[in-house]
Design a protein around this motif. Structure first.
Motif, PDB file in Angstrom:
ATOM      1  N   ASN A   1      43.804  62.616  67.200  1.00  0.00           N
ATOM      2  CA  ASN A   1      42.779  63.461  66.593  1.00  0.00           C
ATOM      3  C   ASN A   1      41.423  62.780  66.468  1.00  0.00           C
ATOM      4  O   ASN A   1      40.400  63.459  66.380  1.00  0.00           O
TER       5      ASN A   1
ATOM      6  N   SER B   1      43.255  69.494  58.082  1.00  0.00           N
ATOM      7  CA  SER B   1      44.049  68.974  59.204  1.00  0.00           C
ATOM      8  C   SER B   1      43.558  67.575  59.558  1.00  0.00           C
ATOM      9  O   SER B   1      42.431  67.202  59.231  1.00  0.00           O
TER      10      SER B   1
ATOM     11  N   ALA C   1      42.796  66.595  62.511  1.00  0.00           N
ATOM     12  CA  ALA C   1      41.661  66.770  63.436  1.00  0.00           C
ATOM     13  C   ALA C   1      40.373  66.942  62.623  1.00  0.00           C
ATOM     14  O   ALA C   1      39.337  66.339  62.933  1.00  0.00           O
TER      15      ALA C   1
ATOM     16  N   ALA D   1      38.807  74.049  53.518  1.00  0.00           N
ATOM     17  CA  ALA D   1      40.163  73.491  53.379  1.00  0.00           C
ATOM     18  C   ALA D   1      40.696  73.836  51.996  1.00  0.00           C
ATOM     19  O   ALA D   1      39.928  74.237  51.113  1.00  0.00           O
TER      20      ALA D   1
ATOM     21  N   ARG E   1      42.856  71.162  47.160  1.00  0.00           N
ATOM     22  CA  ARG E   1      43.418  69.829  46.858  1.00  0.00           C
ATOM     23  C   ARG E   1      42.835  68.740  47.774  1.00  0.00           C
ATOM     24  O   ARG E   1      42.917  67.556  47.455  1.00  0.00           O
TER      25      ARG E   1
ATOM     26  N   ARG F   1      41.217  80.117  51.060  1.00  0.00           N
ATOM     27  CA  ARG F   1      42.014  81.198  50.467  1.00  0.00           C
ATOM     28  C   ARG F   1      41.181  82.084  49.535  1.00  0.00           C
ATOM     29  O   ARG F   1      41.648  83.127  49.116  1.00  0.00           O
TER      30      ARG F   1
ATOM     31  N   ILE G   1      42.170  74.851  63.468  1.00  0.00           N
ATOM     32  CA  ILE G   1      43.474  75.501  63.413  1.00  0.00           C
ATOM     33  C   ILE G   1      43.629  76.450  64.606  1.00  0.00           C
ATOM     34  O   ILE G   1      44.620  76.400  65.327  1.00  0.00           O
TER      35      ILE G   1
ATOM     36  N   THR H   1      42.250  82.558  61.622  1.00  0.00           N
ATOM     37  CA  THR H   1      41.185  81.571  61.390  1.00  0.00           C
ATOM     38  C   THR H   1      39.964  81.899  62.253  1.00  0.00           C
ATOM     39  O   THR H   1      38.835  81.727  61.815  1.00  0.00           O
TER      40      THR H   1
ATOM     41  N   ARG I   1      37.930  84.435  60.464  1.00  0.00           N
ATOM     42  CA  ARG I   1      37.132  83.884  59.357  1.00  0.00           C
ATOM     43  C   ARG I   1      35.906  83.152  59.897  1.00  0.00           C
ATOM     44  O   ARG I   1      34.813  83.271  59.364  1.00  0.00           O
TER      45      ARG I   1
ATOM     46  N   LEU J   1      42.694  74.496  71.211  1.00  0.00           N
ATOM     47  CA  LEU J   1      43.771  75.278  71.833  1.00  0.00           C
ATOM     48  C   LEU J   1      45.133  74.681  71.511  1.00  0.00           C
ATOM     49  O   LEU J   1      45.228  73.486  71.261  1.00  0.00           O
TER      50      LEU J   1
ATOM     51  N   LEU K   1      49.514  77.259  61.876  1.00  0.00           N
ATOM     52  CA  LEU K   1      49.555  76.312  63.005  1.00  0.00           C
ATOM     53  C   LEU K   1      50.740  76.555  63.919  1.00  0.00           C
ATOM     54  O   LEU K   1      50.654  76.358  65.133  1.00  0.00           O
TER      55      LEU K   1
ATOM     56  N   VAL L   1      39.002  73.922  73.550  1.00  0.00           N
ATOM     57  CA  VAL L   1      39.046  72.462  73.752  1.00  0.00           C
ATOM     58  C   VAL L   1      40.411  72.040  74.306  1.00  0.00           C
ATOM     59  O   VAL L   1      41.454  72.445  73.786  1.00  0.00           O
TER      60      VAL L   1
ATOM     61  N   VAL M   1      53.139  70.647  56.545  1.00  0.00           N
ATOM     62  CA  VAL M   1      52.361  69.408  56.613  1.00  0.00           C
ATOM     63  C   VAL M   1      50.968  69.708  56.068  1.00  0.00           C
ATOM     64  O   VAL M   1      50.343  70.672  56.484  1.00  0.00           O
ATOM     65  N   SER M   2      50.518  68.886  55.121  1.00  0.00           N
ATOM     66  CA  SER M   2      49.216  69.172  54.504  1.00  0.00           C
ATOM     67  C   SER M   2      48.406  67.890  54.345  1.00  0.00           C
ATOM     68  O   SER M   2      48.697  67.074  53.471  1.00  0.00           O
ATOM     69  N   GLY M   3      47.432  67.719  55.203  1.00  0.00           N
ATOM     70  CA  GLY M   3      46.513  66.586  55.072  1.00  0.00           C
ATOM     71  C   GLY M   3      47.133  65.247  55.391  1.00  0.00           C
ATOM     72  O   GLY M   3      46.633  64.217  54.953  1.00  0.00           O
TER      73      GLY M   3
HETATM   74  N1  LIG Z   1      43.499  71.511  72.400  1.00  0.00           N
HETATM   75  C1  LIG Z   1      43.278  70.297  71.911  1.00  0.00           C
HETATM   76  O1  LIG Z   1      42.624  69.469  72.526  1.00  0.00           O
HETATM   77  C2  LIG Z   1      43.827  69.928  70.574  1.00  0.00           C
HETATM   78  C3  LIG Z   1      43.733  68.610  70.114  1.00  0.00           C
HETATM   79  C4  LIG Z   1      44.202  68.307  68.831  1.00  0.00           C
HETATM   80  C5  LIG Z   1      44.758  69.291  68.053  1.00  0.00           C
HETATM   81  N2  LIG Z   1      44.854  70.549  68.568  1.00  0.00           N
HETATM   82  C6  LIG Z   1      45.429  71.625  67.776  1.00  0.00           C
HETATM   83  O2  LIG Z   1      44.758  71.685  66.547  1.00  0.00           O
HETATM   84  C7  LIG Z   1      45.646  72.091  65.539  1.00  0.00           C
HETATM   85  C8  LIG Z   1      45.549  71.105  64.391  1.00  0.00           C
HETATM   86  O3  LIG Z   1      46.149  69.881  64.756  1.00  0.00           O
HETATM   87  P1  LIG Z   1      46.316  68.725  63.691  1.00  0.00           P
HETATM   88  O4  LIG Z   1      47.160  67.678  64.325  1.00  0.00           O
HETATM   89  O5  LIG Z   1      44.993  68.329  63.158  1.00  0.00           O
HETATM   90  O6  LIG Z   1      47.151  69.494  62.578  1.00  0.00           O
HETATM   91  P2  LIG Z   1      47.666  69.042  61.143  1.00  0.00           P
HETATM   92  O7  LIG Z   1      46.980  67.813  60.693  1.00  0.00           O
HETATM   93  O8  LIG Z   1      49.150  69.038  61.139  1.00  0.00           O
HETATM   94  O9  LIG Z   1      47.182  70.295  60.269  1.00  0.00           O
HETATM   95  C9  LIG Z   1      47.767  70.611  59.057  1.00  0.00           C
HETATM   96  C10 LIG Z   1      46.721  71.324  58.232  1.00  0.00           C
HETATM   97  O10 LIG Z   1      46.482  72.623  58.772  1.00  0.00           O
HETATM   98  C11 LIG Z   1      45.857  73.352  57.756  1.00  0.00           C
HETATM   99  N3  LIG Z   1      46.032  74.799  57.966  1.00  0.00           N
HETATM  100  C12 LIG Z   1      47.123  75.447  58.390  1.00  0.00           C
HETATM  101  N4  LIG Z   1      46.876  76.783  58.455  1.00  0.00           N
HETATM  102  C13 LIG Z   1      45.595  76.954  58.055  1.00  0.00           C
HETATM  103  C14 LIG Z   1      44.748  78.088  57.921  1.00  0.00           C
HETATM  104  N5  LIG Z   1      45.178  79.310  58.191  1.00  0.00           N
HETATM  105  N6  LIG Z   1      43.474  77.888  57.509  1.00  0.00           N
HETATM  106  C15 LIG Z   1      43.025  76.646  57.227  1.00  0.00           C
HETATM  107  N7  LIG Z   1      43.773  75.534  57.349  1.00  0.00           N
HETATM  108  C16 LIG Z   1      45.047  75.695  57.750  1.00  0.00           C
HETATM  109  C17 LIG Z   1      46.522  72.912  56.473  1.00  0.00           C
HETATM  110  O11 LIG Z   1      45.453  72.813  55.575  1.00  0.00           O
HETATM  111  P3  LIG Z   1      45.603  72.820  53.992  1.00  0.00           P
HETATM  112  O12 LIG Z   1      46.401  71.603  53.662  1.00  0.00           O
HETATM  113  O13 LIG Z   1      44.178  72.780  53.553  1.00  0.00           O
HETATM  114  O14 LIG Z   1      46.307  74.110  53.636  1.00  0.00           O
HETATM  115  C18 LIG Z   1      47.127  71.537  56.811  1.00  0.00           C
HETATM  116  O15 LIG Z   1      46.609  70.489  56.041  1.00  0.00           O
HETATM  117  C19 LIG Z   1      47.033  72.192  66.187  1.00  0.00           C
HETATM  118  O16 LIG Z   1      47.288  73.532  66.544  1.00  0.00           O
HETATM  119  C20 LIG Z   1      46.885  71.363  67.430  1.00  0.00           C
HETATM  120  O17 LIG Z   1      47.731  71.796  68.460  1.00  0.00           O
HETATM  121  C21 LIG Z   1      44.428  70.886  69.809  1.00  0.00           C
END
Ligand SMILES: NC(=O)c1ccc[n+]([C@@H]2O[C@H](COP(=O)([O-])OP(=O)(O)OC[C@H]3O[C@@H](n4cnc5c(N)ncnc54)[C@H](OP(=O)(O)O)[C@@H]3O)[C@@H](O)[C@H]2O)c1
Length: 362
Positions: free
Chosen positions: A131, A171, A173, A193, A196, A213, A236, A241, A244, A259, A267, A294, A352-354
Motif C-alpha cells: 500500500n 484502510s 492504502a 474514515a 475511531r 457513516r 475502497i 463508496t 459518496r 480496482l 471491501l 488504479v 479488518v479495521s485500520g
Molecule cells: N488496484 C490496485 O492497485 C489496488 C492496490 C491496493 C489496494 N487495492 C484495493 O483497495 C482496497 C483497500 O485495500 P487495503 O489493503 O488498504 O484495505 P484494508 O486496509 O484491509 O481496509 C480496511 C478498511 O476499509 C475500510 N472500509 C471498508 N468499507 C468501507 C466503506 N464502505 N467506506 C469507508 N471505509 C470502508 C474500513 O474502514 P473503517 O475502519 O474506517 O470502517 C477498514 O479500516 C481493496 O479493495 C484492495 O483490493 C487496489
C-alpha cells in the motif's frame, strides 16, 4: 546425481482451494535476490483471488498468496546494486509465482526490495510495501500530482493548499496516501474514515477528518474543502463508496479508484461480484470527471518509480523515521496453512479495521 530442492508455500490450487504445497527452490538470476521469508500478509485481493478467481486463470495454478513480504537476503544474483547477503528487507511481490510472499523462500527483482534499518522489526516492515507503493503510484502517476524534486519535499508545492479527498482513509492504502501527501507538502487532506481512526489520521497528516457513516458526510466534506474537491482517491471503491465520492467532486475533477470495483458498500462483497472497469449502469460520475482505475501491478512501467521507489526512497524514509508502519493483526499460531486460512477468514469477514493482517511464515 542431481537433487531437486523444494520449499513449502501456501497457494491457491483451484477456485476456493488453498493448500500447503512444495515449490521448487531456484537460485536468483542477474538482477534478483533470494530472501528467506519471515512474514507476509493477507489482504483483500488474496481473498478475491481465492474466492472469485479474480485475475487468475486455471493455467496459473498453483498461485502462492501474499503481496508483501519481509525477511533476510540469502543469495544475490549478478548486477544487484545496494543489496547483500544478510540485509533485512521488505518487498512488494507483484505477481510472479517465485516472488509471492507466503512461501519459505522467495526470488525478487531487486527493484521490488527496500532495505530496512536495524531498529525496525520485520513484523512492522511487512505492513508497508503493497500500500505504500499503491499510494505513491496513485498520487504521482495516476492523479498526476507533480513529483517534488526531492522527496520528502524541501519546499512547498505550488498548490500545497489544494483540498485532496482520501475516502476510506482507515484502510492501509489510505494511511500511506495521507503520509505521502504530507511528505510531498500537501497540507489540506480530507480523510473520510470511522471516527475511531480520526486522531491517528490527523497524526499522519490529515487536516480534516469526517466519518463516512454520518448522513451529512457530503455537506461536511464540501464545507471542510471550501467547495467541491478537484482531487480524490477512493481507497475502497465499491458501488456505495463511489456514490459518496461522486457527491463531493466538482466538474473536471480527477478521481482515482483502487480496482476492482465491488458490488455493494464493502471491501469484500458477499455476492463476490466485482468489475475491473466502472459498469455504465453503475457509474455515478459525470462525463466530465476523469476517473482512473488504479492497477498498481503496473507501477514498474513508470521507470522512475521502478528504479527509485523501493530501492531508494522507502529505505531513506524508514531510516529517517518518516513513515509509520500500520498496526498489526498477527497470525502466528498453528501450522503455516492454519494461520493463513485464519487470516483469510478474517479478511473475508470484512472485520479488518485500520490494521494489516500479517502471517508469520518462518
Ligand atoms: N488496484 C490496485 O492497485 C489496488 C492496490 C491496493 C489496494 N487495492 C484495493 O483497495 C482496497 C483497500 O485495500 P487495503 O489493503 O488498504 O484495505 P484494508 O486496509 O484491509 O481496509 C480496511 C478498511 O476499509 C475500510 N472500509 C471498508 N468499507 C468501507 C466503506 N464502505 N467506506 C469507508 N471505509 C470502508 C474500513 O474502514 P473503517 O475502519 O474506517 O470502517 C477498514 O479500516 C481493496 O479493495 C484492495 O483490493 C487496489
Amino acid at each position: 546425481m542431481s537433487t531437486t530442492r523444494s520449499h513449502t508455500a501456501i497457494a491457491i490450487t483451484g477456485k476456493g482451494i488453498v493448500e500447503s504445497i512444495q515449490l521448487p527452490t531456484v537460485d536468483p538470476i542477474p538482477g534478483e535476490v533470494q530472501v528467506n521469508v519471515a512474514y507476509s500478509t493477507i489482504v483483500a485481493p488474496d481473498v478475491y483471488m481465492v474466492d472469485g478467481s479474480l485475475l487468475t486463470k486455471p493455467e496459473d495454478y498453483p498461485i502462492p498468496l501474499g503481496l508483501s513480504v519481509s525477511g533476510t537476503v540469502v543469495a544475490v544474483g549478478d548486477g544487484v546494486p545496494r543489496l547483500k547477503v544478510g540485509d533485512r528487507v521488505c518487498a512488494f511481490t507483484l505477481t510472479q509465482r517465485k516472488s509471492k510472499g507466503l512461501q519459505l523462500k522467495v526470488i525478487l527483482h531487486h527493484t521490488l526490495c527496500a532495505k530496512i534499518p536495524d531498529n525496525m522489526s520485520l513484523e512492522d516492515a511487512v505492513t508497508i510495501p503493497d500500500n505504500f507503493v499503491t499510494a505513491f503510484y496513485t498520487i504521482f502517476d495516476q492523479l498526476g500530482l507533480p513529483f517534488p524534486l526531492q522527496f520528502p519535499a524541501t519546499t512547498a508545492p505550488q498548490d500545497a493548499e489544494v483540498p485532496i479527498l482520501i475516502y476510506g482513509a482507515g484502510s492501509t492504502a489510505g494511511q500511506y496516501a495521507i503520509q505521502i501527501l504530507r511528505l510531498a507538502g500537501y497540507v489540506n487532506v480530507i480523510a473520510i474514515a470511522s471516527s475511531r481512526h480520526h486522531e491517528y489520521l490527523r497524526s499522519l497528516g490529515a487536516k480534516h477528518t469526517i466519518d463516512y457513516r454520518v448522513p451529512d458526510m457530503a455537506d461536511r466534506t464540501i464545507r471542510a474543502a471550501g467547495g467541491k474537491v478537484q482531487l480524490a482517491m477512493d481507497c475502497i471503491t465499491a458501488e456505495g463508496t463511489m456514490k459518496r465520492v461522486a457527491q463531493v467532486v466538482r466538474p473536471k475533477a480527477k478521481v482515482a479508484l483502487l480496482l476492482p470495483i465491488k458490488e455493494g458498500d464493502s471491501l469484500v462483497p458477499e455476492s463476490g461480484k466485482m468489475w475491473m472497469a466502472v459498469p455504465s449502469d453503475k457509474n455515478p460520475f459525470g462525463e466530465d470527471i476523469k476517473v482512473m482505475g488504479v492497477r498498481t501491478f503496473l507501477y514498474q512501467d513508470n521507470e522512475y518509480m521502478k528504479e527509485k521507489l523501493m530501492p531508494e526512497i522507502l529505505p531513506q524514509l524508514l531510516k529517517e523515521n518518516l513513515i509509520k508502519p500500520s498496526q498489526i493483526r498477527m497470525f502466528n499460531q498453528g501450522t503455516f496453512l492454519e494461520r493463513t486460512l485464519a487470516a483469510l477468514e478474517l479478511v473475508r469477514s470484512g472485520k479488518v479495521s485500520g490494521e494489516k493482517v500479517v502471517v508469520q511464515v518462518a
